[in-house]
Design an enzyme around this catalytic site. Structure first.
Site, PDB file in Angstrom:
ATOM      1  N   ASP A 261       0.842  -1.195   0.000  1.00 26.77           N
ATOM      2  CA  ASP A 261       0.000   0.000   0.000  1.00 26.77           C
ATOM      3  C   ASP A 261       0.875   1.242   0.000  1.00 26.77           C
ATOM      4  O   ASP A 261       2.077   1.183   0.269  1.00 26.77           O
ATOM      5  CB  ASP A 261      -0.959  -0.025   1.193  1.00 26.77           C
TER       6      ASP A 261
ATOM      7  N   GLU B 200      22.053 -21.356 -18.866  1.00 28.21           N
ATOM      8  CA  GLU B 200      21.130 -20.504 -18.099  1.00 28.21           C
ATOM      9  C   GLU B 200      21.888 -19.374 -17.412  1.00 28.21           C
ATOM     10  O   GLU B 200      21.414 -18.239 -17.357  1.00 28.21           O
ATOM     11  CB  GLU B 200      20.381 -21.337 -17.053  1.00 28.21           C
TER      12      GLU B 200
END
Ligand code: GLA
Length: 723
Positions: free
Chosen positions: A529, A609
C-alpha cells in the site's frame, strides 16, 4: 492552483478542476470534479426540488427543497438528515450519535502539509495547501479538511483533523479520509482483489443501487483488497474516458465504499474501516486521519497511472532511494527456506556475484531457534549453529556483495525466549486463548515498551556488520486484538495504534540507518500500500513468483503503483506455487516489470542458463532508468485471454522505449497482429533492437509486425532508440 472566493473553493491542476462551495446554510457542497474548466460557480448545477421523505435542516424552515440527504456533500455527516455513507460519526457524552458540520473558515498556504506520525506526500513550493474549517457548534468539535494540490501531477491529497474544543469527552466512531459525491452518476467501480499468491487482480463492475465496499479488518491492508480503487465512466479504457483513482496511504484496516443512492449519484468514502474503530478525544485533543489522494484523468487509465507513478516516485518515496539505483539482489528463501548454514549461503553468493548481482539477502531462518514456522520469532539474535561466528563471519564470504537481512519484528512464536519471558506482549483478550496464524502470535505494537524492546534487539544485529537492506515481513493477520495498556472503552483504538506503532518503528529505523533500503513484505503482497511506500521504497509484490501468474498480479498492481515499488524476482522452475515451467528468458522479462532480482540456488542452473542471467543483469543495469523511471504503458491486458501480454516503458524525453511481451496459450492460425507502440515522439525516427529506421508516428499508428515467439510463455523485448 487554488482559488478562494467568498466560500467558493476551486482547485485547478494541469488537467483537472475540483470545486466546493459553502452554501447559504454554510453546508460545504461538492460542486465539481473532472476535466479542467475555466472556472465559475458550478453550484448552479445543483437541483433543488421538493424532497419528500428527505428531512430538511431546522434552519431551512419551510424550504422543502433543501435536504442534506440529496445535496452533494464534501464531507458527509450523520444523524441530521444525510442517510448516505457517513464520513464522520461522533458519540458525545450524552450518548448522541450525530455530526453536523458547517463551514467556518479557510486558510491557504504555499507548500504541502505534513501529518505527524503518518505517511503523507511531501514537497516544496510546487504544492499548495488549503485548509477548510468546518464546525459542529453543538458538539464544539472542529473539523479541518486538508487539501494538498500538486498541479503538475493532477494530484489532490486529502486528510482530516478533528479537534475536540469542548470541555467534555468526545468519541469518534467513524472518521473517513475522503468523501466524494459524483453528481454525474453512471460509473463503473474498479477494485484490486485476490488472496495470498494472487494479489491485486483487476475487477470491474457497474455501480449499482446500495452500498458496495471493499476493505480489510485484518490489521493490514491485506492480500484480499487493495486500498486503491477507481471510479470511471463505462467507456473508460487505457486511452479514453473519465476516471478517478483514489488511494489511501495506510497499512491497516480500511474501507472503500461506494453508495448509489436514490438520485443515482454515487458517493465514495475511503478511510479507516469502522469495524472496531473508535477514538476518544479528551478536551483539547485532536485526531488526524490517514491521507488519501485522488487523481482524475479525462483520458483514460494510462494517464491516471502515470501521474500516480510520478507522484509516488517524486513525492512519496523518500531519499536516498527515490532516485538512486537499487541493487540487483539474490535472495536465498526459495532456494533453502529454513535449511541453510553459512557454507550454503556462501555457495549461493559465489555463484551470484560473477553474474553481476550486487546484494545478498539472507531471508528467514538466521536467528533464534528458527528451523521451521513453529519457533524462533521474537529472538533477534544470530543462530550460531547455522552461522558460527555470527554475521561478522558470514559477511566476508559474500563475494563483496552488499548484505541484507530478513526480519519480522511484529511477531512472536510461543516457542521462543521472548514469549517465555513476556507472554503478555502478544495480542490476546482476557479469558480467551489467541488464534495462531502460521503458528505465530502478533506482538502488541501499540505498546511503546514492546516496540522499544524489539528495536533494541534488532539494533544489536544491525550494528554488528554493515547491513544495507532489510526485508520487513509480516506473516499473519491480526486476531484477538486487545491491549493491556488501554481501558475497556478505548479498545477500539488498538488497531490504529498498532499501525502508528509500526510507522513509528520504521521511521526510527530510517533515521538511525539513513542509507538502509527497506523492502516491505507481508506473506508476499499482503501489505502492498501507499502508506508503506513512505517508509519502504519497494514491497515484495507476491509470494507467487511464477512468471505467468505474475503477469496478472503486476498488471493490477501497475494501475496505481510504480514499477520501482514492485518487488519481483526470477525463481527456480518448476515454480514453487503452481509447478509451471517457464524459460529463464521469460522469467527475467517478467521480473523486469518490477525491482528485478533472483531468488534461487544458482548452482542448480546450467552454464547456458547462467549466460542468460548474466545478459539479463547487464541489460537491466544498462536500461535501469528507462525500466524503473520510464512512463509505463499497459499495451494489452493479461485478462483478455489474447495471444500475448505486453507492456512498455518510455523515457521521459521519448528517445527510448522498451516493449516487453510474453505469449499466453497460443492457438494455431492466430490472425496477424501488428503491435502499436505508445508514447513515442512522432517526429523522431527509431531503431528497433539496433536495426531499421521507423518514424515514431508510423510505429504508433501503423505499428510493427511482431516477431511472434513460437510456443506458450515465450518472450520478446524490443528496444526502441531514436536515431
Ligand atoms: C513470507 C515472505 C517470503 C519469505 C517467507 C519467510 O512468506 O513473503 O518471501 O520471506 O515469509 O518465512
Amino acid at each position: 492552483m487554488i482559488l478562494c472566493d467568498k466560500g467558493l473553493f476551486t482547485l485547478h491542476t494541469k488537467h483537472t478542476t475540483y470545486q466546493m462551495k459553502a452554501d447559504r446554510h454554510k453546508v460545504l457542497l461538492h460542486t465539481y470534479y473532472g476535466p479542467r474548466i475555466s472556472g465559475g460557480d458550478l453550484s448552479y448545477l445543483i437541483q433543488y426540488t421538493d424532497r419528500s421523505f428527505s428531512p430538511c435542516p431546522n434552519e431551512a424552515e419551510a424550504d422543502r427543497t433543501y435536504s442534506l440527504d440529496t445535496l452533494p456533500q464534501e464531507f458527509s455527516t450523520c444523524g441530521v438528515g444525510d442517510y448516505r455513507l457517513p464520513s464522520l460519526e461522533l458519540e458525545l457524552d450524552d450518548g448522541s450519535h450525530l455530526a453536523d458540520l458547517r463551514y467556518a473558515d479557510f486558510r491557504l498556504e504555499k507548500g504541502k502539509y505534513a501529518l505527524e506520525g503518518l505517511p503523507a506526500f511531501f514537497g516544496g513550493s510546487e504544492w499548495e495547501t488549503l485548509t477548510i474549517l468546518l464546525r459542529d457548534t453543538a458538539a464544539e468539535v472542529d473539523v479541518e479538511l486538508l487539501y494538498g494540490v500538486l498541479e503538475e501531477r493532477d494530484l489532490i491529497t486529502r486528510a482530516v483533523r478533528i479537534c475536540n474544543r469542548s470541555s467534555r469527552t468526545v468519541k469518534l466512531c467513524q472518521a473517513a479520509s475522503l468523501c466524494l459525491d459524483f453528481p454525474q452518476g453512471n460509473l463503473d467501480f474498479i477494485t484490486f482483489d485476490g488472496a495470498h499468491a494472487k494479489e491485486r487482480c483487476f475487477h470491474r463492475s457497474p455501480v449499482r443501487p446500495g452500498v458496495e465496499s471493499v476493505g480489510s479488518v485484518r490489521g493490514t491492508s491485506s492480500h484480499h483488497h487493495n486500498p486503491f480503487v477507481i471510479l470511471c465512466t463505462p467507456d473508460a479504457d487505457e486511452d479514453h474516458g473519465l476516471c478517478f483513482g483514489a488511494v489511501l496511504l495506510y497499512s491497516g484496516n480500511f474501507q472503500a465504499a461506494v453508495e448509489q443512492n436514490q438520485l443515482e449519484t454515487p458517493r465514495l468514502t475511503l478511510g479507516i474501516h469502522p469495524y472496531h474503530f473508535s477514538w476518544t478525544l479528551a478536551p483539547g485533543e485532536s485526531f488526524t486521519t490517514p491521507e488519501a489522494a485522488l487523481i482524475c484523468s479525462p483520458d483514460g487509465f494510462t494517464q491516471m497511472s502515470q501521474q500516480f507513478h510520478r507522484a509516488f516516485r517524486d513525492h512519496l518515496i523518500r531519499d536516498p532511494y527515490a532516485g538512486k539505483r537499487r541493487p540487483v539482489l539474490i535472495n536465498n528463501w526459495e532456494a533453502t527456506e529454513f535449511h541453510f548454514d553459512a557454507s550454503k549461503l556462501a555457495a549461493i553468493a559465489r555463484a551470484a556475484a560473477p553474474l553481476g548481482m550486487e546484494l545478498f539477502v539472507m531471508d528467514d531462518g538466521w536467528f533464534g531457534k528458527r528451523d521451521s514456522d513453529f519457533s524462533g520469532l521474537g529472538d533477534w539474535f544470530v543462530n550460531e549453529d547455522k552461522l558460527p561466528g555470527g554475521l561478522e563471519a558470514l559477511a566476508p564470504q559474500l563475494e563483496g556483495m552488499d548484505f541484507g537481512i530478513w526480519i519480522e519484528p511484529e511477531m512472536v512464536n510461543e516457542d521462543s525466549e521472548l514469549y517465555r519471558a513476556h507472554p503478555d506482549w502478544a495480542f490476546q483478550a482476557p479469558r480467551r486463548a489467541p488464534a495462531r496464524g502460521r503458528m505465530q502470535l502478533v506482538l502488541d505494537f501499540s505498546r511503546q515498551d514492546v516496540r522499544d524492546h524489539i528495536y533494541q534487539a534488532l539494533r544489536k544485529v544491525l550494528d554488528r556488520v554493515k547491513v544495507t537492506y532489510v526485508k520487513w515481513d509480516m506473516n499473519r493477520s491480526l486476531t484477538d486484538v486487545w491491549s493491556a495498556t488501554l481501558p475497556a472503552d478505548r479498545q477500539g483504538e488498538v488497531f490504529h495504534r498498532y499501525v502508528l506503532g509500526l510507522y513509528d518503528m520504521q521511521e526510527r529505523l530510517r533515521q538511525d540507518y539513513p542509507g538502509l533500503l527497506l523492502e516491505g513484505c507481508s506473506g508476499g503482497g499482503g501489505r502492498f500500500d501507499a502508506g508503506m511506500l513512505y517508509y519502504a521504497p519497494q514491497i515484495w509484490c507476491s509470494d507467487n513468483t511464477d512468471a505467468i501468474d505474475r503477469l496478472r498480479i503486476q498488471y493490477g498492481t501497475s494501475f496505481c503503483y510504480p514499477i520501482s515499488a514492485v518487488g519481483a524476482h526470477v525463481s527456480a522452475v518448476p515454480n514453487a506455487q503452481n509447478g509451471r515451467m517457464v524459460s529463464m528468458e521469460t522469467r527475467g522479462v517478467v521480473a523486469m516489470g518490477g525491482t528485478f532480482g533472483y531468488e534461487m540456488d544458482l548452482n542448480q542452473t546450467s552454464e547456458e542458463e547462467r549466460e542468460v542471467i548474466r545478459r539479463q543483469v547487464a541489460f537491466f543495469k544498462e536500461h535501469y532508468d528507462l525500466i524503473q523511471r520510464g512512463d509505463y504503458y499497459r499495451l494489452t491486458s493479461p485478462l483478455d485471454n489474447g495471444p500475448y501480454t505486453a507492456w512498455e516503458q518510455v523515457s521521459p524525453d521519448r528517445r527510448e522505449a522498451l516493449v516487453s511481451l510474453v505469449t499466453g496459450n497460443l492457438r494455431a492460425a492466430e490472425p496477424f497482429r501488428a503491435l502499436r507502440v505508445k508514447g513515442l515522439d512522432p517526429a523522431l525516427v527509431y531503431r528497433v533492437n539496433g536495426e531499421g529506421a521507423y518514424p515514431g508516428d508510423v510505429l504508433m499508428h501503423a505499428g510493427l509486425p511482431l516477431p511472434m515467439p513460437w510456443g506458450d510463455y515465450q518472450s520478446v523485448q524490443l528496444y526502441f532508440q531514436a536515431i
